[in-house]
Design a protein around this motif. Structure first.
Motif, PDB file in Angstrom:
ATOM      1  N   LEU A 208     -38.351  -0.079  -9.171  1.00 19.14           N
ATOM      2  CA  LEU A 208     -37.352  -0.209 -10.207  1.00 19.14           C
ATOM      3  C   LEU A 208     -35.780  -0.514  -9.628  1.00 19.14           C
ATOM      4  CD1 LEU A 208     -37.242   0.078 -13.335  1.00 19.14           C
ATOM      5  CD2 LEU A 208     -36.285   2.443 -13.192  1.00 19.14           C
ATOM      6  N   ILE A 209     -35.533  -1.680 -10.072  1.00 19.34           N
ATOM      7  CA  ILE A 209     -33.884  -2.087  -9.751  1.00 19.34           C
ATOM      8  C   ILE A 209     -32.976  -1.596 -10.583  1.00 19.34           C
ATOM      9  CG2 ILE A 209     -32.704  -3.963  -8.872  1.00 19.34           C
ATOM     10  CD1 ILE A 209     -35.050  -5.638  -8.432  1.00 19.34           C
ATOM     11  N   ASP A 210     -31.781  -0.968  -9.896  1.00 21.40           N
ATOM     12  CA  ASP A 210     -30.715  -0.411 -10.664  1.00 21.40           C
ATOM     13  C   ASP A 210     -30.021  -1.719 -11.109  1.00 21.40           C
ATOM     14  OD1 ASP A 210     -28.822   0.707 -11.871  1.00 21.40           O
ATOM     15  OD2 ASP A 210     -28.274   1.985 -10.108  1.00 21.40           O
ATOM     16  N   ALA A 211     -29.837  -1.836 -12.491  1.00 16.53           N
ATOM     17  CA  ALA A 211     -29.384  -2.995 -13.240  1.00 16.53           C
ATOM     18  C   ALA A 211     -27.859  -2.605 -13.731  1.00 16.53           C
ATOM     19  CB  ALA A 211     -29.977  -3.235 -14.506  1.00 16.53           C
TER      20      ALA A 211
ATOM     21  N   ALA B  46     -38.534   5.932 -17.488  1.00 18.10           N
ATOM     22  CA  ALA B  46     -37.350   5.566 -16.539  1.00 18.10           C
ATOM     23  C   ALA B  46     -36.126   6.199 -16.219  1.00 18.10           C
ATOM     24  CB  ALA B  46     -36.770   3.988 -17.269  1.00 18.10           C
ATOM     25  N   PRO B  47     -35.948   6.491 -14.908  1.00 17.83           N
ATOM     26  CA  PRO B  47     -34.976   7.486 -14.612  1.00 17.83           C
ATOM     27  C   PRO B  47     -33.293   6.749 -14.896  1.00 17.83           C
ATOM     28  CG  PRO B  47     -35.679   6.564 -12.533  1.00 17.83           C
ATOM     29  CD  PRO B  47     -36.579   6.009 -13.767  1.00 17.83           C
ATOM     30  N   PHE B  48     -33.447   5.584 -15.013  1.00 21.18           N
ATOM     31  CA  PHE B  48     -32.022   4.981 -15.108  1.00 21.18           C
ATOM     32  C   PHE B  48     -32.434   3.416 -15.811  1.00 21.18           C
ATOM     33  CE2 PHE B  48     -33.018   4.488 -10.754  1.00 21.18           C
ATOM     34  CZ  PHE B  48     -33.227   3.180 -10.497  1.00 21.18           C
ATOM     35  N   MET B  49     -31.318   2.770 -16.168  1.00 23.92           N
ATOM     36  CA  MET B  49     -31.222   1.351 -16.480  1.00 23.92           C
ATOM     37  C   MET B  49     -31.798   0.511 -15.383  1.00 23.92           C
ATOM     38  SD  MET B  49     -28.518  -0.964 -18.863  1.00 23.92           S
ATOM     39  CE  MET B  49     -28.943  -2.582 -19.187  1.00 23.92           C
ATOM     40  N   GLY B  50     -32.647  -0.279 -15.509  1.00 21.90           N
ATOM     41  CA  GLY B  50     -33.326  -1.060 -14.260  1.00 21.90           C
ATOM     42  C   GLY B  50     -34.181  -2.081 -14.526  1.00 21.90           C
ATOM     43  N   ARG B  51     -34.599  -2.890 -13.784  1.00 28.50           N
ATOM     44  CA  ARG B  51     -35.320  -4.105 -13.950  1.00 28.50           C
ATOM     45  C   ARG B  51     -36.780  -3.595 -13.164  1.00 28.50           C
ATOM     46  NH1 ARG B  51     -34.736  -8.493 -17.269  1.00 28.50           N
ATOM     47  NH2 ARG B  51     -32.516  -8.970 -17.733  1.00 28.50           N
ATOM     48  N   VAL B  52     -38.076  -3.976 -14.007  1.00 29.16           N
ATOM     49  CA  VAL B  52     -39.152  -3.713 -13.402  1.00 29.16           C
ATOM     50  C   VAL B  52     -39.551  -4.828 -12.374  1.00 29.16           C
ATOM     51  CG1 VAL B  52     -41.668  -3.014 -13.748  1.00 29.16           C
ATOM     52  CG2 VAL B  52     -39.843  -2.180 -15.220  1.00 29.16           C
ATOM     53  N   THR B  53     -39.978  -4.630 -11.034  1.00 24.02           N
ATOM     54  CA  THR B  53     -40.475  -5.623 -10.210  1.00 24.02           C
ATOM     55  C   THR B  53     -41.606  -5.051  -9.335  1.00 24.02           C
ATOM     56  OG1 THR B  53     -39.680  -7.066  -8.589  1.00 24.02           O
ATOM     57  CG2 THR B  53     -38.792  -4.828  -8.354  1.00 24.02           C
ATOM     58  N   SER B  54     -42.126  -6.121  -8.905  1.00 21.87           N
ATOM     59  CA  SER B  54     -43.436  -6.005  -8.193  1.00 21.87           C
ATOM     60  C   SER B  54     -44.582  -4.846  -9.076  1.00 21.87           C
ATOM     61  CB  SER B  54     -43.212  -5.031  -6.794  1.00 21.87           C
ATOM     62  OG  SER B  54     -42.315  -5.861  -6.163  1.00 21.87           O
ATOM     63  N   LEU B  55     -44.726  -5.529 -10.154  1.00 19.79           N
ATOM     64  CA  LEU B  55     -45.684  -4.812 -10.880  1.00 19.79           C
ATOM     65  C   LEU B  55     -46.999  -5.339 -10.881  1.00 19.79           C
ATOM     66  CD1 LEU B  55     -46.689  -2.441 -12.994  1.00 19.79           C
ATOM     67  CD2 LEU B  55     -45.547  -4.120 -14.656  1.00 19.79           C
ATOM     68  N   ASP B  56     -48.100  -4.863 -10.291  1.00 15.33           N
ATOM     69  CA  ASP B  56     -49.303  -5.447 -10.108  1.00 15.33           C
ATOM     70  C   ASP B  56     -50.461  -4.433 -10.601  1.00 15.33           C
ATOM     71  OD1 ASP B  56     -49.202  -3.701  -7.906  1.00 15.33           O
ATOM     72  OD2 ASP B  56     -49.897  -5.278  -6.351  1.00 15.33           O
TER      73      ASP B  56
ATOM     74  N   PRO C  15     -20.314  -6.632 -13.207  1.00  8.66           N
ATOM     75  CA  PRO C  15     -21.408  -7.764 -12.725  1.00  8.66           C
ATOM     76  C   PRO C  15     -22.181  -8.227 -14.058  1.00  8.66           C
ATOM     77  CG  PRO C  15     -22.362  -5.433 -12.201  1.00  8.66           C
ATOM     78  CD  PRO C  15     -20.884  -5.297 -12.890  1.00  8.66           C
ATOM     79  N   ASP C  16     -22.682  -9.365 -14.222  1.00  3.41           N
ATOM     80  CA  ASP C  16     -23.502  -9.895 -15.223  1.00  3.41           C
ATOM     81  C   ASP C  16     -24.893  -9.678 -14.930  1.00  3.41           C
ATOM     82  OD1 ASP C  16     -24.528 -11.473 -17.178  1.00  3.41           O
ATOM     83  OD2 ASP C  16     -23.618 -13.395 -16.767  1.00  3.41           O
ATOM     84  N   PRO C  17     -25.529  -8.924 -15.786  1.00  4.89           N
ATOM     85  CA  PRO C  17     -26.796  -8.523 -15.521  1.00  4.89           C
ATOM     86  C   PRO C  17     -27.850  -9.881 -15.562  1.00  4.89           C
ATOM     87  CG  PRO C  17     -26.185  -7.705 -17.755  1.00  4.89           C
ATOM     88  CD  PRO C  17     -25.011  -8.110 -17.132  1.00  4.89           C
ATOM     89  N   GLU C  18     -27.434 -10.686 -16.188  1.00  4.93           N
ATOM     90  CA  GLU C  18     -28.275 -11.961 -16.359  1.00  4.93           C
ATOM     91  C   GLU C  18     -28.238 -12.737 -15.181  1.00  4.93           C
ATOM     92  OE1 GLU C  18     -30.488 -12.338 -18.738  1.00  4.93           O
ATOM     93  OE2 GLU C  18     -29.821 -10.555 -19.642  1.00  4.93           O
ATOM     94  N   LEU C  19     -27.254 -12.571 -14.373  1.00  6.31           N
ATOM     95  CA  LEU C  19     -27.198 -13.665 -13.207  1.00  6.31           C
ATOM     96  C   LEU C  19     -27.411 -13.038 -11.818  1.00  6.31           C
ATOM     97  CD1 LEU C  19     -23.903 -15.669 -13.794  1.00  6.31           C
ATOM     98  CD2 LEU C  19     -26.242 -16.330 -14.186  1.00  6.31           C
ATOM     99  N   PHE C  20     -27.068 -11.556 -11.708  1.00  5.28           N
ATOM    100  CA  PHE C  20     -27.207 -10.799 -10.483  1.00  5.28           C
ATOM    101  C   PHE C  20     -28.758 -10.482 -10.404  1.00  5.28           C
ATOM    102  CE2 PHE C  20     -22.663 -10.603 -10.559  1.00  5.28           C
ATOM    103  CZ  PHE C  20     -22.317 -10.213  -9.106  1.00  5.28           C
ATOM    104  N   ARG C  21     -29.079 -10.912  -9.161  1.00  2.00           N
ATOM    105  CA  ARG C  21     -30.552 -10.547  -8.771  1.00  2.00           C
ATOM    106  C   ARG C  21     -30.550 -10.020  -7.278  1.00  2.00           C
ATOM    107  NH1 ARG C  21     -34.242 -13.481 -12.256  1.00  2.00           N
ATOM    108  NH2 ARG C  21     -33.225 -14.869 -13.572  1.00  2.00           N
ATOM    109  N   LEU C  22     -31.542  -9.329  -7.111  1.00  2.74           N
ATOM    110  CA  LEU C  22     -31.438  -8.697  -5.621  1.00  2.74           C
ATOM    111  C   LEU C  22     -31.791  -9.773  -4.608  1.00  2.74           C
ATOM    112  CD1 LEU C  22     -31.559  -5.839  -4.428  1.00  2.74           C
ATOM    113  CD2 LEU C  22     -33.798  -5.857  -4.241  1.00  2.74           C
ATOM    114  N   GLY C  23     -30.891  -9.910  -3.611  1.00  2.00           N
ATOM    115  CA  GLY C  23     -30.947 -10.960  -2.590  1.00  2.00           C
ATOM    116  C   GLY C  23     -30.228 -12.083  -2.939  1.00  2.00           C
ATOM    117  N   ALA C  24     -29.568 -12.341  -3.856  1.00  2.00           N
ATOM    118  CA  ALA C  24     -29.176 -13.651  -4.561  1.00  2.00           C
ATOM    119  C   ALA C  24     -28.085 -14.082  -3.397  1.00  2.00           C
ATOM    120  CB  ALA C  24     -28.536 -13.805  -5.939  1.00  2.00           C
ATOM    121  N   SER C  25     -28.011 -15.586  -3.234  1.00  2.00           N
ATOM    122  CA  SER C  25     -26.817 -15.729  -2.295  1.00  2.00           C
ATOM    123  C   SER C  25     -25.325 -15.628  -2.993  1.00  2.00           C
ATOM    124  CB  SER C  25     -27.078 -17.213  -1.931  1.00  2.00           C
ATOM    125  OG  SER C  25     -28.388 -17.398  -1.382  1.00  2.00           O
ATOM    126  N   ALA C  26     -24.312 -15.276  -2.110  1.00  2.00           N
ATOM    127  CA  ALA C  26     -23.097 -15.004  -2.593  1.00  2.00           C
ATOM    128  C   ALA C  26     -21.887 -15.433  -1.679  1.00  2.00           C
ATOM    129  CB  ALA C  26     -23.135 -13.636  -3.106  1.00  2.00           C
TER     130      ALA C  26
END
Length: 347
Positions: free
Chosen positions: A240-243, A214-224, A326-337
């Motif tokens: 990988l989403i930057d967290a 992993a190049p940085f701290m992030g969330r794995v997504t779209s893993l199939d 930011p709160d890493p548990e609440l922030f999600r990519l595309g979340a309404s704000a």
């Protein structure tokens, strides 16, 4: 009408005036609030993403992560079969060992040839001196033949000596060239060693690339992808989403952007938890959008729509707002704000 109203008729007449003043005050406050702290709920959470693409081709033999997992910098994501790269590296190492032995043996020969070259150089100098002496002797004797001070036999001997010394000089020069060629022979082998060392470095790098981290701290997504899948640099395995750094992309009306600049303070709410607020600041403002209506070019000429909009709708421009904590548990990519800008206020 009550007795108090009969006694104080002005009280009843002032009540509507108070209501009007309160309404005007409320409207004025709302306009002032809108001008100084524009607000929009046309916003969503945003973070930088990286497509995890392997540097080398191969078959996955171990998958270390699962979908939506949080990873830290340096964590192993998956392992590509390293055996082909290890085999290639071992072949290059063996070639290098053989070449080192060849260089050692050749160097010994070169050292001997170097000594021979110095001896040959001495012979060349001696042959050159003999040739020069024989030529000088011939020049002195030839004029004496016509004057009778030297015989034809002496002149012939001088000519023969001059030719023999010249031949010896040519032979010595050839020996010198051969000795120099032998000394330069090791340079080509050393050049081959440099090529193999560069090849080993490239193969070591490919072996290192077989372990994807992993190049940085992030969330794995779209893993199939699973173990056994053949991967290559032509296709991403997952995203990988930057967290660590989160932004909110908020669309504000163009009239709200006056006095808004990078560094302007902002407040962010997430629809998932509207009770929590996050301090933020404007990172940048978009300099252009693609208008859905209006003039456009068609064949080099402007095309104007025939319809007339009686109500003009303000254009909206994206404003990129950086969330400070930011709160890493609440922030999600595309979340309404929801974003509120605080004009003339900067951190």
């Amino acid at each position: 009408m009550t007795e108090s109203d009969r006694k104080n008729p002005k009280k009843k007449s002032l009540f509507p005036l108070v209501l009007v003043l309160l309404a005007i005050g409320a409207v004025t406050y709302a306009i002032w609030r809108t001008e100084t702290s524009p607000r929009t709920d046309d916003a969503y959470a945003f973070a930088d993403t990286v497509s995890i693409v392997p540097e080398v081709s191969g078959r996955i033999i171990e998958m270390k992560v699962r979908d939506n997992q949080l990873v830290k910098p340096g964590d192993v994501l998956f392992q590509i079969d390293p055996r082909p790269f290890e085999a290639a590296l071992n072949v290059s190492k063996n070639q290098l060992l053989v070449l080192d032995k060849q260089i050692e043996l050749t160097q010994r020969s070169v050292n001997a040839q170097a000594l021979n070259a110095r001896s040959v150089n001495a012979n060349v100098e001696a042959a050159r001196a003999n040739a020069q002496q024989a030529a000088d002797s011939l020049k002195r004797i030839e004029p004496l033949l016509g004057q009778g001070f030297a015989s034809a036999e002496e002149v012939d001997r001088a000519r023969t000596a001059q030719k023999a010394s010249q031949a010896q000089l040519q032979a010595a020069l050839l020996q010198g060239q051969t000795a120099v060629a032998g000394i330069q022979g090791v340079d080509a082998i050393i050049a081959q060693k440099s090529v193999i060392e560069a090849q080993m470095e490239a193969e070591s790098l490919r072996l290192e690339y077989a372990t994807v981290t992993a190049p940085f701290m992030g969330r794995v997504t779209s893993l199939d992808t699973k173990v056994g899948q053949y991967v290559s640099p032509a296709k991403a395995v997952f995203t990988l989403i930057d967290a660590e750094e989160w932004y909110v992309m908020a669309n504000f009306r163009e009239g709200d952007l006056k006095d808004v600049r990078p560094g302007t303070r902002a407040t962010v709410y997430l629809l998932s938890d509207t009770k929590r607020t996050y301090e933020a600041e404007v990172d940048s403002i978009a300099w252009g959008v693609n208008p859905s209506e209006g003039n456009s070019l068609l064949g080099g000429l402007p095309r104007v729509s025939k319809s007339i909009n009686w109500v003009h709708v303000s254009q909206r421009f994206p404003v990129k707002v950086k969330v400070l904590e930011p709160d890493p548990e609440l922030f999600r990519l595309g979340a309404s704000a929801t974003v509120i800008l605080h004009k003339n206020s900067a951190r």
